[in-house]
Each structure stands twice: as structure tokens, then as C-alpha cells.
Enzyme design. Sequence first.
Site, short mmCIF file in Angstrom:
data_model
loop_
_atom_site.label_atom_id
_atom_site.label_comp_id
_atom_site.label_asym_id
_atom_site.label_seq_id
_atom_site.Cartn_x
_atom_site.Cartn_y
_atom_site.Cartn_z
N LYS A 112 0.93 -1.12 0.07
CA LYS A 112 0.12 0.04 -0.02
C LYS A 112 1.03 1.32 -0.01
O LYS A 112 0.51 2.19 -0.62
CB LYS A 112 -0.98 0.11 1.15
CG LYS A 112 -1.98 -1.20 1.22
CD LYS A 112 -2.98 -1.18 2.42
CE LYS A 112 -3.74 -2.51 2.26
NZ LYS A 112 -4.38 -2.87 3.32
N GLN A 158 -4.08 -1.55 9.44
CA GLN A 158 -3.79 -2.93 8.92
C GLN A 158 -4.60 -4.05 9.95
O GLN A 158 -4.35 -3.91 11.30
CB GLN A 158 -2.73 -3.41 8.45
CG GLN A 158 -2.49 -4.71 8.00
CD GLN A 158 -3.01 -4.50 6.61
OE1 GLN A 158 -3.16 -3.62 5.96
NE2 GLN A 158 -3.81 -5.56 6.18
N ASP A 198 -10.99 3.13 4.33
CA ASP A 198 -11.46 1.75 4.28
C ASP A 198 -12.80 1.71 4.08
O ASP A 198 -13.38 0.67 3.72
CB ASP A 198 -11.16 1.04 5.34
CG ASP A 198 -9.60 0.29 4.90
OD1 ASP A 198 -9.42 -0.27 3.96
OD2 ASP A 198 -9.05 -0.06 6.20
#
Length: 295
Positions: free
Chosen positions: A52, A96, A119
Amino acid sequence: MTRIIDGNDVASDVRDGLGDAIATLEDDGVTPTLATVLMSDDPASETYVSMKQEDCEEVGIEALDVELDPDAPAEKLFGTVEDLNADPNVNGILVQMPVPDHVSNRDVIRAIDPAKDVDGFHPENVGRLVAGDPVFKPCTPHGVLKLLEDADVETEGADVAVVGRSNIVGKPLANLLVQKADYGNATVTLCHSRTDDLAEKTRRADVVIAAAGVPELVDGSMLTEGAVVIDVGVNRVDRDGESTLVGDVDFESAKEVAGAITPVPGGVGPMTRAMLLYNTVMATGRQTDVSVDLP
Ligand code: NAD
């Protein structure tokens, strides 16, 4: 002839479009910044985070790397998220998952400022999506919609079977597909582990989206001729003594029946990565009041 939907190609177009949006932000003196928070020493999580970060750097998003000791108390993570929420130079925050067992996943998701929740998992963003007023669409479902758009798949009036009801893929995807919006207006059957006669549901569908985490669950015998098949699954399996990646669709038999199909790898995966960048740029535009054209 079955069309193979190339996720790398579509993701590359999205990234190019984001490059223009990032240039617009830079002209206004703004560099989009994504903070990634890793509280794990799991090699897979470490790899996901570094991928990422590389993606960010490639398109001109600054990646702020925050690593916490997995044994640190939960308060350490919540304090970090609070600091990132308050930092005006941070536009997006990604913690994460999974976090260690002594930290509640649910509380972490709720701690992130919804305006920086790239997200799209915060209950406020989930609620907005269900209400038909989404801000951040979760990356994988959003990526699937982009693939359908690129492949000119008409979802309006189509029967779509979504296999899997997770909060990160199946449920938000089903919600997006039923919305009165472009790449919505579908009739969705949301299948899951307790669904009776899965094959009967998938055989009725014009579009089948598999996100169950079960290797090659959907095969050609479960599809109608010409169906569009989107395979979200990523499963590592042992084949002839070698470790290999397969999806939730048995690609070889499905491609004989499908009209279009995504491969694994090279289908949904690159789109998930691209849409995280998309959400970060979107968050930056909203926070700074710079008007950006998103691809
Ligand atoms: P999950 O385990 O949270 O959810 C799986 C869902 O599938 C559950 O709702 C369950 O009810 C359903 N299911 C399980 N077995 C089933 C069966 N036999 N029949 C019908 N439904 C069944 O998984 P997830 O996080 O939604 O991920 C699903 C898959 O997608 C995994 O392989 C994951 O690795 C992959 N994934 C890929 C990407 C990507 O970018 N390509 C992103 C997220 C997830």
C-alpha cells in the site's frame, strides 16, 4: 469468445486519472497523505502494508508509516489513531487488520475519524452507503463496480448473485448493487454459508460475484451461459506440491460458460489497491475544499 476482464489494466487507468487529481491538489499546495498503522508482526500484514505504501508513492501520495509493537497496550493504538485524527497533514488512516487479540477490531474502526476512514468501514460511512449517500465506498466492492463499468456490464435489471456476506466485501457490494445509481439497480441475491442450494442461485444470475474465501467454490456447472463472473477470492492452495493462488471460482470450467470473467491473480486484487488510493485522494479533496475530478 469469453472476455477476460483485466484488473491490472483497469487499475492502471484509475491510477492515471488519480495522477491528474493529485496534480490539481499539488497546485493548491496540498500533498495527499495516507497513514498506515501496523500493529502486527504477521508477514502477510507487513507485505500488505508495504504494498500500500509503494502504491501511494507511485502516484504521488505521501505514505506515513506507523508501526506499533504488537504487545503494546490497546491504549497505544487508540492514542495513535487519535493523534492521526487530529493531524491536519494526514488525510487518510488505515489500520491494518487484524489487530492483536487484546485490541477490539470494532473499537479501532470506530476510533477513526469518519472523514479519514479510507477503508469505508466506520459505522457512519457504512450507514451512509446503506442509505444511498455513500462517501467512501469500501475498496474491494468499489473496485468490483469499476470492473463491471469497464467491461460495459449492465447491472440495471440484472440478476446478480453475491456469494459471501462479509462486512468488507459481500454486504457493502450487495448494498451498492441495489442502489438507484449507475452500476446499481440490480436484483441481488446475497448468498452465504447457510444458503441452501447455492448452485440454483448462481445459475439464475446474469452476474456472479464470488467472495467466500473457499477455493474454486463456483464452477462452470453453476453458471448460466454468458454470465459475467467476478472472482474476489484469493486462496493459497497446494497443487502438485507447489503453493499457488486460486480464486473462489474454478477458472478453467467457468471460462467455458461465462461471457466475461476476472482471473486470479490480476482481477479484483489490483482494483482493491487502486481504490484505496482513490479514497485517499477523495478524502484529501473533501478536507481541503480543493475540487478534484476523480476517475
Ligand atoms: P470472510 O471469511 O469474512 O467471509 C466469507 C463469506 O463467505 C462469509 O460471509 C460466509 O458466509 C461465506 N461463505 C463461506 N463459505 C461459503 C459457502 N460454501 N457457500 C456460500 N457462502 C460461503 O471473507 P472476506 O473477507 O469477505 O473475503 C472473501 C474472499 O475474498 C477471501 O478469499 C479473501 O482473501 C478475498 N478478498 C480478496 C480481496 C481482493 O482484493 N482481491 C479483498 C478482500 C477479500
